[in-house]
Design a protein around this motif. Structure first.
Motif, PDB file in Angstrom:
ATOM      1  N   GLN A 131       0.828  -1.207   0.000  1.00  0.00           N
ATOM      2  CA  GLN A 131       0.000   0.000   0.000  1.00  0.00           C
ATOM      3  C   GLN A 131       0.862   1.256   0.000  1.00  0.00           C
ATOM      4  OE1 GLN A 131      -2.676  -0.273   3.331  1.00  0.00           O
ATOM      5  NE2 GLN A 131      -3.591  -2.179   2.618  1.00  0.00           N
ATOM      6  N   VAL A 132       1.937   1.250   0.793  1.00  0.00           N
ATOM      7  CA  VAL A 132       2.832   2.400   0.854  1.00  0.00           C
ATOM      8  C   VAL A 132       3.493   2.635  -0.500  1.00  0.00           C
ATOM      9  CG1 VAL A 132       4.988   3.275   1.848  1.00  0.00           C
ATOM     10  CG2 VAL A 132       3.252   2.258   3.322  1.00  0.00           C
ATOM     11  N   ARG A 133       3.966   1.558  -1.128  1.00  0.00           N
ATOM     12  CA  ARG A 133       4.603   1.698  -2.443  1.00  0.00           C
ATOM     13  C   ARG A 133       3.622   2.240  -3.482  1.00  0.00           C
ATOM     14  NH1 ARG A 133       9.505  -0.690  -3.572  1.00  0.00           N
ATOM     15  NH2 ARG A 133      10.495  -1.784  -1.812  1.00  0.00           N
ATOM     16  N   ARG A 134       2.375   1.790  -3.390  1.00  0.00           N
ATOM     17  CA  ARG A 134       1.369   2.262  -4.348  1.00  0.00           C
ATOM     18  C   ARG A 134       1.099   3.744  -4.146  1.00  0.00           C
ATOM     19  NH1 ARG A 134      -4.062   2.797  -4.517  1.00  0.00           N
ATOM     20  NH2 ARG A 134      -4.326   1.961  -2.433  1.00  0.00           N
ATOM     21  N   LEU A 135       1.023   4.186  -2.877  1.00  0.00           N
ATOM     22  CA  LEU A 135       0.795   5.599  -2.598  1.00  0.00           C
ATOM     23  C   LEU A 135       1.989   6.447  -3.030  1.00  0.00           C
ATOM     24  CD1 LEU A 135      -0.878   5.391   0.937  1.00  0.00           C
ATOM     25  CD2 LEU A 135      -1.973   6.086  -1.206  1.00  0.00           C
ATOM     26  N   GLU A 136       3.203   5.918  -2.834  1.00  0.00           N
ATOM     27  CA  GLU A 136       4.403   6.655  -3.236  1.00  0.00           C
ATOM     28  C   GLU A 136       4.488   6.808  -4.746  1.00  0.00           C
ATOM     29  OE1 GLU A 136       7.561   4.450  -1.484  1.00  0.00           O
ATOM     30  OE2 GLU A 136       7.550   5.625   0.380  1.00  0.00           O
ATOM     31  N   SER A 137       3.863   5.887  -5.474  1.00  0.00           N
ATOM     32  CA  SER A 137       3.913   5.952  -6.935  1.00  0.00           C
ATOM     33  C   SER A 137       2.926   6.962  -7.510  1.00  0.00           C
ATOM     34  CB  SER A 137       3.639   4.563  -7.535  1.00  0.00           C
ATOM     35  OG  SER A 137       2.296   4.182  -7.309  1.00  0.00           O
ATOM     36  N   LEU A 138       2.007   7.491  -6.674  1.00  0.00           N
ATOM     37  CA  LEU A 138       1.054   8.495  -7.128  1.00  0.00           C
ATOM     38  C   LEU A 138       1.708   9.871  -7.076  1.00  0.00           C
ATOM     39  CD1 LEU A 138      -2.170   7.287  -5.278  1.00  0.00           C
ATOM     40  CD2 LEU A 138      -1.549   6.879  -7.656  1.00  0.00           C
ATOM     41  N   ILE A 139       1.666  10.602  -8.178  1.00  0.00           N
ATOM     42  CA  ILE A 139       2.270  11.925  -8.252  1.00  0.00           C
ATOM     43  C   ILE A 139       1.164  12.972  -8.334  1.00  0.00           C
ATOM     44  CG2 ILE A 139       3.789  13.441  -9.572  1.00  0.00           C
ATOM     45  CD1 ILE A 139       5.179  10.943 -10.637  1.00  0.00           C
ATOM     46  N   PRO A 140       1.047  13.877  -7.345  1.00  0.00           N
ATOM     47  CA  PRO A 140       0.018  14.917  -7.400  1.00  0.00           C
ATOM     48  C   PRO A 140       0.347  15.934  -8.493  1.00  0.00           C
ATOM     49  CG  PRO A 140       1.004  14.736  -5.194  1.00  0.00           C
ATOM     50  CD  PRO A 140       1.865  13.972  -6.135  1.00  0.00           C
ATOM     51  N   ILE A 141      -0.538  16.110  -9.446  1.00  0.00           N
ATOM     52  CA  ILE A 141      -0.309  17.034 -10.558  1.00  0.00           C
ATOM     53  C   ILE A 141      -1.529  17.930 -10.733  1.00  0.00           C
ATOM     54  CG2 ILE A 141      -1.118  15.325 -12.251  1.00  0.00           C
ATOM     55  CD1 ILE A 141       0.989  16.529 -14.192  1.00  0.00           C
ATOM     56  N   CYS A 142      -1.287  19.210 -10.927  1.00  0.00           N
ATOM     57  CA  CYS A 142      -2.373  20.171 -11.098  1.00  0.00           C
ATOM     58  C   CYS A 142      -3.069  19.922 -12.436  1.00  0.00           C
ATOM     59  CB  CYS A 142      -1.831  21.595 -11.044  1.00  0.00           C
ATOM     60  SG  CYS A 142      -3.087  22.856 -11.358  1.00  0.00           S
ATOM     61  N   CYS A 143      -4.391  19.850 -12.407  1.00  0.00           N
ATOM     62  CA  CYS A 143      -5.129  19.550 -13.644  1.00  0.00           C
ATOM     63  C   CYS A 143      -5.206  20.752 -14.580  1.00  0.00           C
ATOM     64  CB  CYS A 143      -6.532  19.044 -13.315  1.00  0.00           C
ATOM     65  SG  CYS A 143      -7.524  20.196 -12.368  1.00  0.00           S
ATOM     66  N   TYR A 144      -4.775  21.936 -14.115  1.00  0.00           N
ATOM     67  CA  TYR A 144      -4.800  23.125 -14.970  1.00  0.00           C
ATOM     68  C   TYR A 144      -3.421  23.444 -15.547  1.00  0.00           C
ATOM     69  CZ  TYR A 144      -9.487  23.991 -13.187  1.00  0.00           C
ATOM     70  OH  TYR A 144     -10.813  23.857 -12.854  1.00  0.00           O
ATOM     71  N   CYS A 145      -2.457  23.735 -14.654  1.00  0.00           N
ATOM     72  CA  CYS A 145      -1.133  24.152 -15.141  1.00  0.00           C
ATOM     73  C   CYS A 145      -0.158  22.993 -15.297  1.00  0.00           C
ATOM     74  CB  CYS A 145      -0.534  25.197 -14.211  1.00  0.00           C
ATOM     75  SG  CYS A 145      -0.076  24.553 -12.566  1.00  0.00           S
ATOM     76  N   LYS A 146      -0.530  21.793 -14.792  1.00  0.00           N
ATOM     77  CA  LYS A 146       0.289  20.580 -14.889  1.00  0.00           C
ATOM     78  C   LYS A 146       1.561  20.629 -14.042  1.00  0.00           C
ATOM     79  CE  LYS A 146      -2.743  19.065 -17.759  1.00  0.00           C
ATOM     80  NZ  LYS A 146      -3.799  18.186 -17.241  1.00  0.00           N
ATOM     81  N   LYS A 147       1.610  21.536 -13.065  1.00  0.00           N
ATOM     82  CA  LYS A 147       2.736  21.498 -12.140  1.00  0.00           C
ATOM     83  C   LYS A 147       2.558  20.327 -11.173  1.00  0.00           C
ATOM     84  CE  LYS A 147       4.152  26.353 -12.090  1.00  0.00           C
ATOM     85  NZ  LYS A 147       4.328  27.566 -11.250  1.00  0.00           N
ATOM     86  N   VAL A 148       3.684  19.848 -10.613  1.00  0.00           N
ATOM     87  CA  VAL A 148       3.690  18.684  -9.733  1.00  0.00           C
ATOM     88  C   VAL A 148       4.058  19.130  -8.326  1.00  0.00           C
ATOM     89  CG1 VAL A 148       4.841  16.495  -9.257  1.00  0.00           C
ATOM     90  CG2 VAL A 148       4.274  17.102 -11.600  1.00  0.00           C
ATOM     91  N   ARG A 149       3.378  18.558  -7.308  1.00  0.00           N
ATOM     92  CA  ARG A 149       3.703  18.865  -5.920  1.00  0.00           C
ATOM     93  C   ARG A 149       4.823  17.949  -5.448  1.00  0.00           C
ATOM     94  NH1 ARG A 149      -1.210  18.186  -2.615  1.00  0.00           N
ATOM     95  NH2 ARG A 149      -0.479  16.068  -2.228  1.00  0.00           N
TER      96      ARG A 149
END
Length: 203
Positions: A131-149
């Motif tokens: 579960q931790v590995r799966r969560l770490e593989s998720l990359i938060p990306i803005c749906c407008y400007c496409k910047k990544v957190r």
């Protein structure tokens, strides 16, 4: 108990090995067993087991060295390692086992309930790790400007984010779809505006 996990048993004592085989098989695991460390190590590299139950004192490669090699080679996935020993759990022995990467212990003589309890813990840890590995593989990306957190909770360009983690550099180009959808219409519009200006200047 789940049957999806591979359990490798490494034990040179036949009676103990049979007990471990019978209990783990009965609980639904995919079981392989070996009498010495070298044979087990050769199999690890091909089979990639999720759980290993190994005696400390075995021929060829002992249980601690087996665990060390496994930790060094299988960094992309996690294997839960249970060390079996007839020795007393003294502080030096415990420190040596932990430093080698051992997760849990079984003391001889082994009971069926002891095996069942260790496998329950192993499966819980493996599920949590997944579960931790799966969560770490998720990359938060803005749906407008496409910047990544990033990990510092700051937003940055995706090119910078990827470069910091992989060293990869980007070259920018235009895909065929965007060429037809955006670039060509803009070029046609620009050409038309130039013609309109030229026509207006001659009138």
């Amino acid at each position: 108990m789940s049957s999806k996990y591979k359990v490798h048993i490494v034990e040179d004592d036949r009676t103990t090995r049979r007990l471990l085989e019978n209990v783990t098989s009965m609980l639904g695991y995919d079981v392989r067993s070996y009498e010495d460390g070298q044979e087990a190590w050769n199999s690890f590299e091909l089979e990639r087991p999720q759980i290993v139950i190994s005696d400390w004192k075995i021929p060829e490669i002992d249980g601690l060295e087996l665990c060390r090699r496994l930790r060094e080679s299988m960094k992309e996935s996690y294997t839960y390692f249970v060390l079996v020993s007839a020795q007393k759990r003294s502080k030096p022995n415990l420190e040596a086992a932990i430093n080698a990467g051992v997760d849990d212990f079984l003391k001889k003589p082994i009971g069926s309930d002891d095996i069942w309890n260790r496998l329950r813990v192993a499966e819980r840890i493996l599920n949590f790790n997944h579960q931790v590995r799966r969560l770490e593989s998720l990359i938060p990306i803005c749906c407008y400007c496409k910047k990544v957190r990033n990990d510092g909770d700051l937003w940055e360009q995706i090119e910078q984010y990827v470069n910091e983690r992989t060293g990869a550099d980007f070259t920018h180009s235009i895909c065929p779809t965007c060429m037809d959808t955006h670039v060509r219409p803009q070029m046609e519009s620009y050409k038309k505006s130039l013609k309109d200006k030229q026509r207006a200047s001659t009138d």
